[in-house]
Design an enzyme around this catalytic site. Sequence first.
Site, mmCIF file in Angstrom:
data_model
loop_
_atom_site.group_PDB
_atom_site.id
_atom_site.type_symbol
_atom_site.label_atom_id
_atom_site.label_comp_id
_atom_site.label_asym_id
_atom_site.label_seq_id
_atom_site.Cartn_x
_atom_site.Cartn_y
_atom_site.Cartn_z
ATOM 1 N N HIS A 1 0.817 -1.222 0.000
ATOM 2 C CA HIS A 1 0.000 0.000 0.000
ATOM 3 C C HIS A 1 0.848 1.269 0.000
ATOM 4 O O HIS A 1 0.407 2.337 -0.434
ATOM 5 C CB HIS A 1 -0.934 -0.008 1.211
ATOM 6 C CG HIS A 1 -2.177 0.814 1.031
ATOM 7 N ND1 HIS A 1 -2.171 2.103 0.518
ATOM 8 C CD2 HIS A 1 -3.483 0.530 1.285
ATOM 9 C CE1 HIS A 1 -3.416 2.573 0.480
ATOM 10 N NE2 HIS A 1 -4.214 1.634 0.926
ATOM 11 N N ASP B 1 -9.757 -2.770 -20.291
ATOM 12 C CA ASP B 1 -9.801 -3.619 -21.484
ATOM 13 C C ASP B 1 -8.389 -3.800 -22.042
ATOM 14 O O ASP B 1 -7.773 -2.838 -22.511
ATOM 15 C CB ASP B 1 -10.722 -2.975 -22.525
ATOM 16 C CG ASP B 1 -10.869 -3.811 -23.783
ATOM 17 O OD1 ASP B 1 -10.235 -4.878 -23.888
ATOM 18 O OD2 ASP B 1 -11.624 -3.385 -24.681
#
Length: 463
Positions: free
Chosen positions: A176, A407
């Site tokens: 993180h 995509d």
Amino acid sequence: MASTTKTVTIHDRCCVAQPHSGEVAAEQSLPLTFFDMLWLHFHPIKRLLFYPSSCSASNFLETVVPSLKQSLSVALINYLPIAGNLIYPLESGMPEIRYVSGDSVSLTIAEASEDFDFNYLTGNQAREANEFYPFVPELPEPKIEPESGFRIIPLIAIQITLFPGTGICIGFTNHHVIGDASSIVGFIKAWSKVAKVGGQNDFLVKNDLIPIYDRSLIKDPSGHRANIFWNQMKLYPYGSPVSSFPNNKLRSTFILQKDEIQILKNLVLERKPGFVRLSSFTVITAYVWSCLVKSAKKSGENVDENEPEYFGFAVDARRRLEPPLPAAYFGNCLGFVVVESTHGILSGKDGFFIAAELVGDIISTKVNNNEELFREADEWLVKYGPLLTKRVMGVAGSPRFDMYDTDFGWGKPKKYEAVSIDGDGSMSLSKSGEFEGGLEIGLSLPVKKMDAFADIFYDGLKI
């Protein structure tokens, strides 16, 4: 894993670096801001994207994998810190993120046995949480360099797994400290766009998708928050956070469509007409929080009515700083707020409405009030750290995040899973991949509690 017959074959473990060229990037160092320092000891963040595909094993290894490697290499030109490491001092000094020439991203290429059911994994129904871990990459082990006085900690790992003839899963695990969801999701989408257009870096430049790393843009009003947090953090020995298998947990996805969200808003407004701006985030998190509290008794938990119940969430602070940060800022930039009630109140018949009022009030008084949001920032660790051992629900993600437009050239994902919620009691929240205006809620709970929650969640919607 749920069954010993299910296996994942590892075809390759490799490292992907930026392309070799005459202009090799020099060393790049990023100091940790106080926003970054908060996450030094937090568990890794794990995400999975599942794509339907009829790809064969040969096509996967000969065409898909080389294309993804090449596009990842190109994407790293603008995301070098991701390929770098967290430099953690063994004795003295401050931690920082550092990239040096040759640093790379760990990439695993795998193939799932036909015992794995792609359609089962990508459904919304309750699924065994263990089933997902074979597709989640592990961060490489940190290395200790006594001569330099540092622990070298890798920041990200990626795994691409083929389900022959049915789909492809891309898994991400990141520390993180390298960046919040806005930053990491930005990197994932940048890679996907490069892959879709054929590995051209100028696409990111032309479309203004270049991240900004300038740490001087963050103004620390007190001037010493990073030091305050570091002095607190270094009291604890660094231990690479390990995620244990949630052997008794199920993962489920709950979808609220646009009209259902509006119904929840209308219900709250009927009871509390004073709400000026009632957001989807407010009603959804309040509804889930109250349903989760109510599920305790039904699942066999014995909780005292006076036991505190907490709900906390992080706030993207980029536009809330003075001066505001550009949206493309890469790193951590999150503020924190927490609301509190009791088990008895939230499990009562008006629990949802009380939860909505608490969440709405904190958004009005703190989230939308920059001065109040950061007033107690110096005490975030001391104040909120102990809550991790209490009855607390958090949120991973945001209604703004749309993972379903990621995509790589094969179309949109069939399913997004935030695997990290297995270990921290959070709900995941993102835009729905099926319904326009809808939102997806992900939960990971023990079997009895998941069954109880699902009954309460759906019964509440019927009413």
